[in-house]
Each structure stands twice: as C-alpha cells, then as structure tokens.
Design an enzyme around this catalytic site. Structure first.
Site, PDB file in Angstrom:
ATOM      1  N   ASP A   1       0.836  -1.205   0.000  1.00 44.94           N
ATOM      2  CA  ASP A   1       0.000   0.000   0.000  1.00 44.94           C
ATOM      3  C   ASP A   1       0.872   1.255   0.000  1.00 44.94           C
ATOM      4  OD1 ASP A   1      -2.356   1.406  -0.018  1.00 44.94           O
ATOM      5  OD2 ASP A   1      -2.660   1.312   2.145  1.00 44.94           O
TER       6      ASP A   1
ATOM      7  N   HIS B   1       2.154   3.091  -9.035  1.00 45.45           N
ATOM      8  CA  HIS B   1       1.890   1.673  -9.298  1.00 45.45           C
ATOM      9  C   HIS B   1       3.020   1.078 -10.143  1.00 45.45           C
ATOM     10  CE1 HIS B   1      -1.896   2.259  -7.454  1.00 45.45           C
ATOM     11  NE2 HIS B   1      -2.493   2.844  -8.462  1.00 45.45           N
TER      12      HIS B   1
ATOM     13  N   LEU C   1      10.572 -20.592  -4.862  1.00 46.65           N
ATOM     14  CA  LEU C   1       9.646 -19.723  -4.124  1.00 46.65           C
ATOM     15  C   LEU C   1       8.288 -19.811  -4.809  1.00 46.65           C
ATOM     16  CD1 LEU C   1       9.466 -17.035  -2.094  1.00 46.65           C
ATOM     17  CD2 LEU C   1       9.339 -15.856  -4.274  1.00 46.65           C
TER      18      LEU C   1
HETATM   19  C1  IPE Z   1      -5.462  -2.690  -0.142  1.00 47.89           C
HETATM   20  O1  IPE Z   1      -5.096  -1.365  -0.362  1.00 47.89           O
HETATM   21  C2  IPE Z   1      -5.459  -3.436  -1.422  1.00 47.89           C
HETATM   22  C3  IPE Z   1      -4.181  -3.529  -2.115  1.00 47.89           C
HETATM   23  C4  IPE Z   1      -3.019  -3.144  -1.695  1.00 47.89           C
HETATM   24  C5  IPE Z   1      -4.259  -4.158  -3.389  1.00 47.89           C
HETATM   25  P1  IPE Z   1      -6.164  -0.192  -0.394  1.00 47.89           P
HETATM   26  O2  IPE Z   1      -5.370   1.063  -0.444  1.00 47.89           O
HETATM   27  O3  IPE Z   1      -7.141  -0.401  -1.470  1.00 47.89           O
HETATM   28  O4  IPE Z   1      -6.884  -0.367   1.005  1.00 47.89           O
HETATM   29  P2  IPE Z   1      -7.913   0.581   1.766  1.00 47.89           P
HETATM   30  O5  IPE Z   1      -9.117   0.701   0.907  1.00 47.89           O
HETATM   31  O6  IPE Z   1      -7.252   1.901   1.975  1.00 47.89           O
HETATM   32  O7  IPE Z   1      -8.176  -0.122   3.056  1.00 47.89           O
HETATM   33  C1  IPE Z   2      -1.730   0.214  -3.307  1.00 42.99           C
HETATM   34  O1  IPE Z   2      -1.447   1.558  -3.351  1.00 42.99           O
HETATM   35  C2  IPE Z   2      -1.930  -0.365  -4.685  1.00 42.99           C
HETATM   36  C3  IPE Z   2      -3.313  -0.759  -4.984  1.00 42.99           C
HETATM   37  C4  IPE Z   2      -4.322  -0.706  -4.176  1.00 42.99           C
HETATM   38  C5  IPE Z   2      -3.558  -1.209  -6.330  1.00 42.99           C
HETATM   39  P1  IPE Z   2      -2.601   2.641  -3.329  1.00 42.99           P
HETATM   40  O2  IPE Z   2      -3.005   2.931  -4.723  1.00 42.99           O
HETATM   41  O3  IPE Z   2      -3.681   2.212  -2.422  1.00 42.99           O
HETATM   42  O4  IPE Z   2      -1.848   3.893  -2.748  1.00 42.99           O
HETATM   43  P2  IPE Z   2      -2.403   4.925  -1.684  1.00 42.99           P
HETATM   44  O5  IPE Z   2      -2.844   4.140  -0.497  1.00 42.99           O
HETATM   45  O6  IPE Z   2      -3.529   5.640  -2.337  1.00 42.99           O
HETATM   46  O7  IPE Z   2      -1.244   5.812  -1.413  1.00 42.99           O
HETATM   47 MG    MG Z   3      -4.068   2.498  -0.466  1.00 38.45          MG
END
Ligand code: IPE
Ligand code: IPE
Ligand code: MG
Length: 266
Positions: free
Chosen positions: A26, A43, A137
C-alpha cells in the site's frame, strides 16, 4: 484434495525465517503524489519494488510470498486508474513470467479471475502452467481478491461437493476449497503505507499470523525494510493459544526429548 494444516488445529513448525510472508503493498498513490506525479506512476514503481522484494525473500529462504495487488473493492477507484492497473498487470506478466521461470519461481494468482478480460486470464493461466514445477519460491498474486469472496466461493464449492454433510462441515473440509490451499498460513504479514488494517485480505488465513505495519510507502520498501520486519518477527513469541510457560517447557523437553514436541496439538 489436500490442504496445508491450520494454525487453529495444529501448531506449525516455526523457524527464525517465516516460511510464508503476506504483504499488502500500500501507498503507491501517495508516493507518486509526494513527487507531483500521477498516482499511477506509483503503481509502475511498485512493480519494481516487488521485483526487489521477491529477490530478497529468496535470498533469505522464504518459501511463499503472497502479495495483494488488487482487491475486490479496488473496482471502486476511478475507471482510468482501474484500467491502468489492468494494463500494468498484463505488461508485468508479459515481461516477468520468463524471469520468474528462469529463477525457479512458481507463480499463482488467486482471486475472482472472471472479472478480468480474456487476454489477462490467458496470461495468468499460461504463467501458472509454465512455472508450476518450480520449487524455489511460490509467488502468489492476489488480484480481484477479497477474503470474504474467498470464504464464500469455498463454501459454495464445498456445498456442491459434500451436500450430504451440510451442518457438520469442519475446518478440514473447508480449507481445501480456499484459494490459498496451496500454501501454509502466513507466518508474517506486512502492510506498508501506514494504515493498520487488513482490508479484506486473507481473513481466514491470518488468524495466527504475526502482523507488522510500516509507514514506508510501498515504492520505498526494500531489502533493508524487509530485514527490519524479519527482525521484529524473530522477537515474537508465537503461542497459538498456549502460555509462555508451556512454550519454555516444550523447548526444554525437546532438548532432552522427554515430552512430545509442541508441533503436536495436545
Ligand atoms: C489494499 O489497499 C489493497 C491492495 C493493496 C491491493 P487499499 O489502499 O485499497 O486499502 P484501503 O481501501 O485503503 O483499506
Ligand atoms: C496500493 O497503493 C496499490 C493498490 C491498491 C492497487 P494505493 O493505490 O492504495 O496507494 P495509496 O494508499 O492511495 O497511497
Ligand atoms: Mg491504499
């Protein structure tokens, strides 16, 4: 069907290095925003971080790495971001599967794949088939995955397979149908990006997993950050419901071989 033992049924073997690490990657969007870049740049950078972390896991003897790439709730994001993520997944599979295979890595993808375009589904199936004999792995990518989706699809499949025993199903009946049946339950869970929540990731399998949260944004995570998580894991006392004294007694008895080891569910 066989499944890995459950941590609420039998105590797994515990080593200094976790056999299975599960990561919520995240913070990509915030990483990009901090640099005045579009969220999707984060990403893209996140894929590079994943490559680094896979290598670091192999070097440290981790057997299973599971990463959350796209949740069943992430469809709620702006359509441009969703479509960028889908294209990135396609590109990453095109570019990386050969490299995974050359490094003896088995690829698995878990989630509701029916939500993806046929081209992506085909790449996933090909990648899994090509790497299925690899032993170094197991890399599992959770995509269009949700812990609740997983429990429901497993329940539905079990109800078709064993309707005559409805009302008497056990953990052992259900677990072979869970999407993660190919892996032991995670020993260590890591979430980057500062949030301290599970966000519908592996809600069944995380029952006894050690949790580690870091404020580092996923693109900032690296081998040193992994080592910090591993160091924190080594200090945890994994009791699985027992007392600390029982663990100490178990360790001593193992040394003298008088009492059965703690791996047996007594
Ligand atoms: C969780 O991240 C899902 C992934 C990393 C793929 P999110 O950024 O979507 O989670 P929430 O919605 O903030 O909890
Ligand atoms: C996690 O990073 C990746 C996915 C959920 C695909 P985020 O896109 O949630 O990044 P933040 O949390 O908005 O910074
Ligand atoms: Mg996020």
């Amino acid at each position: 069907m066989t499944a890995q033992p459950s941590s609420t049924q039998a105590i797994p073997q515990i080593g200094d290095v976790p056999r299975h690490i599960a990561i919520i990657m995240d913070g990509n969007g915030r990483w990009a925003r901090k640099r005045f870049l579009p969220r999707v740049a984060g990403h893209k950078r996140g894929v590079e971080t994943l490559r680094t972390v896979i290598k670091a896991c192999i070097d440290r003897g981790v057997e299973f790495l599971t990463v959350f790439a796209f949740s069943s709730e992430n469809w709620r994001r702006p359509p441009e971001e969703v479509s960028f993520l889908m294209n990135l997944f396609v590109a990453a599979l095109n570019e990386e599967v050969g490299r995974l295979h050359a490094n003896n890595i088995r690829l698995r993808v878990v989630g509701d794949l029916s939500g993806f375009e046929p081209r992506l589904r085909e790449l996933i199936t090909d990648g899994e088939l090509r790497t299925r004999g690899n032993t170094c792995l197991t890399l599992t990518i959770a995509a269009n995955y949700g812990g609740r989706w997983d429990l429901l699809q497993a329940m539905n499949r079990l109800s078709h397979a064993a309707p005559e025993r409805a009302g008497q199903w056990s953990e052992q009946d259900l677990t072979p149908y869970l999407a993660m049946a190919h892996a032991p339950e995670p020993d260590l869970f890591i979430r980057t990006g500062g949030e301290q929540r599970i966000s519908n990731f592996m809600i069944w399998q995380l029952a006894y997993t050690e949790l580690h949260f870091t404020d580092l944004l996923w693109p900032e995570f690296d081998a040193a950050a992994l080592d910090a998580a591993l160091a924190s894991y080594r200090y945890r006392e994994r009791r699985f419901g027992r007392t600390s004294e029982q663990l100490t007694a178990g360790r001593e008895s193992r040394r003298t071989d008088v009492v059965p080891p703690l791996t047996e569910d007594a």
